[in-house]
Design an enzyme around this catalytic site. Structure first.
Site, mmCIF file in Angstrom:
data_model
loop_
_atom_site.group_PDB
_atom_site.id
_atom_site.type_symbol
_atom_site.label_atom_id
_atom_site.label_comp_id
_atom_site.label_asym_id
_atom_site.label_seq_id
_atom_site.Cartn_x
_atom_site.Cartn_y
_atom_site.Cartn_z
ATOM 1 N N ASN A 143 -3.922 6.482 -1.571
ATOM 2 C CA ASN A 143 -3.451 6.772 -0.218
ATOM 3 C C ASN A 143 -2.796 8.147 -0.138
ATOM 4 O OD1 ASN A 143 -4.369 4.404 0.889
ATOM 5 N ND2 ASN A 143 -2.430 3.330 0.716
ATOM 6 N N SER A 150 0.814 -1.213 0.000
ATOM 7 C CA SER A 150 0.000 0.000 0.000
ATOM 8 C C SER A 150 0.847 1.262 0.000
ATOM 9 C CB SER A 150 -0.918 0.016 1.230
ATOM 10 O OG SER A 150 -0.144 -0.041 2.422
ATOM 11 N N HIS A 153 -2.600 -3.152 -6.140
ATOM 12 C CA HIS A 153 -3.007 -2.630 -4.846
ATOM 13 C C HIS A 153 -4.528 -2.630 -4.731
ATOM 14 C CE1 HIS A 153 -3.224 0.890 -1.803
ATOM 15 N NE2 HIS A 153 -3.318 -0.271 -1.204
ATOM 16 N N GLU A 181 -5.194 -0.342 -8.052
ATOM 17 C CA GLU A 181 -4.075 0.397 -8.628
ATOM 18 C C GLU A 181 -3.087 -0.604 -9.231
ATOM 19 O OE1 GLU A 181 -3.744 4.400 -5.871
ATOM 20 O OE2 GLU A 181 -2.795 2.572 -5.161
#
Length: 472
Positions: A284, A213, A234, A246
């Site tokens: 993120n 992540s 991800h 992702e």
């Protein structure tokens, strides 16, 4: 010619004006639990039309036609059409001539690894799930069994999915897997050691993917004999509900590896977002300033529930405090440390006391909030004083970070970036994505507002250099 059939008595009673008023009020209450009128006017328009005109007659049909025409021209309608088209763009990235995927091997039976394995099995793939000991595998297999039972239309469908998922302590499934996904602890050395043990047993054309992540691929692949083979896949938590994946590539990742990873994400009925390897990638990285600002606002004494309510009023699906609890405060802390070090942003220090007390959020039953039956117990926020600039303090850092992501070419297409943020963070779909929102509000106005916030609250609000490329 036969006489027209009369409507049932209950329908005729409900068509009376007094009854329609009562039913409409109750229906609006139910709709309000799912969507706000200011955000999504269409369901309220349907109820309003029915209350005024009933369900039949020339006046009702004419009013409905006018209402639909008006709704088509609203900003919400235009943005939602845009989101639909952006979704199709992401789907198309999977390619038409995709390789065939039959078998998947997942290493790491924690929440993410176990749920990735279960999703793959539910989508029809043969899956082997590996971890260090049976005690780590068993909870994941039990969660998967419950997941299959809830999703299946027939008992035999659940049993078939269960039969496609097997625990694999020895890692025998590696040799036959078309895709091998690493989902272990976020530790560089541990991941590198795992890759060294996996690669000699993998098929030459198998995809080697990490679900990291926050760690960049250049670092993870540094000890591989062929680092160009490693890609990132991800997934987001919860895997069964979050549509985005992702698909991460390093500077030298092979094109065929990226294409295979994009195709695999589509095979799982996910939306693939290709992005370059960079700290936090896209989702993120963009969410981090949102959550950090919420914690800074809380330190000023603003109630947590009031902070979340400001985000909901903008259109976010969750407030930043509830989101941190949902992700897990340990995960949020780790990602926050990586991003704070990479970009010089405020560190997630507010999480440390909760981590020390083992209050990790939803998964432990308590974090910022106490959780009961999967729901946060929030104190009432009505009437609580909040800063006048609270909404902009929460939302504009995300928009500013999206501009930075585009400037750094982590994602090269602004439309795909908007799509990724919508489907990965839940950014208010009716606003069309952060970049679209900025253009709608006015680039110059947003930049000036960021400068005002910078003067009031510090350099974390400084407008990114990439704004000049977006200006008309």
């Amino acid at each position: 010619r036969p006489a027209p059939r009369r409507a049932p008595l209950a329908d005729r009673l409900l068509s009376l004006a007094p009854a329609r008023g009562f039913v409409a009020a109750r229906t609006r209450e139910q709709v309000a639990r799912r969507a706000r009128r200011a955000h999504y006017p269409a369901p309220y328009a349907i109820v309003d039309l029915w209350q005024r005109h009933g369900a039949q007659g020339d006046a009702a049909y004419e009013a409905e036609a006018r209402s639909i025409a008006e709704l088509f021209c609203t900003p919400t309608s235009r943005s939602l059409v845009r989101v639909f088209l952006l979704q199709d763009q992401l789907k198309a990235l999977g390619g038409r001539d995709a390789p065939t995927f039959r078998k998947v091997h997942v290493v790491g039976a924690g929440v993410m690894g176990g749920d990735i394995a279960a999703w793959c099995a539910q989508r029809g793939l043969e899956v082997t799930l590996q971890d260090r000991a049976a005690e780590y595998l068993q909870p994941a297999l039990e969660r998967a069994r419950d997941f299959f039972a809830k999703r299946a239309r027939r008992p035999e469908d659940s049993q078939a999915a269960q039969s496609r998922l097997r625990g694999d302590l020895e890692g025998a499934g590696v040799a036959e897997a078309d895709v091998v996904i690493e989902a272990i602890v976020e530790n560089v050395e541990a991941k590198q050691a795992l890759y060294a043990s996996l690669l000699p047993r993998m098929k030459p054309d198998a995809v080697l993917a990490t679900n990291t992540s926050s760690l960049v691929l250049e670092t993870l692949g540094a000890r591989l004999p062929d680092p160009a083979r490693l890609v990132g896949l991800h997934f987001f938590n919860p895997v069964s509900k979050m549509p985005l994946v992702e698909v991460i590539h390093a500077r030298d990742t092979r094109d065929d590896a990226v294409k295979a990873a994009l195709a695999f994400a589509r095979r799982l009925d996910k939306l693939p977002l290709p992005c370059a390897s960079a700290p936090g990638f896209v989702v993120n990285r963009i969410l981090f300033p949102y959550m950090i600002e919420a914690m800074l606002v809380a330190r000023e004494g603003v109630p947590l529930a009031a902070i979340d309510e400001a985000a909901l009023a903008f259109g976010m699906p969750q407030g930043p405090i509830e989101l941190a609890d949902t992700v897990g405060l340990d995960v949020a802390f780790h990602v926050g440390q990586v991003l704070s070090k990479a970009f010089g942003s405020p560190p997630p220090d507010a999480l440390q006391p909760l981590l020390d007390a083992k209050k990790l959020g939803r998964k432990t039953g308590e974090g910022f909030y106490r959780w009961v039956d999967g729901k946060p117990q929030k104190p009432a926020a009505a009437g609580a004083p909040v800063p006048a600039d609270l909404e902009d303090r929460l939302i504009l850092p995300m928009v500013n970070e999206a501009v930075s992501v585009l400037r750094e070419r982590v994602v090269t297409d602004p439309d795909l970036l908007d799509a990724g943020v919508i489907f990965g963070t839940g950014f208010a779909p009716f606003r069309g994505g952060p970049l679209h929102y900025a253009r709608t509000r006015g680039i110059a106005a947003v930049v000036e507002r960021l400068r005002e916030l910078e003067r009031a609250h510090g350099p974390r609000f400084r407008p990114d250099a990439g704004w000049s490329a977006l200006a008309p």
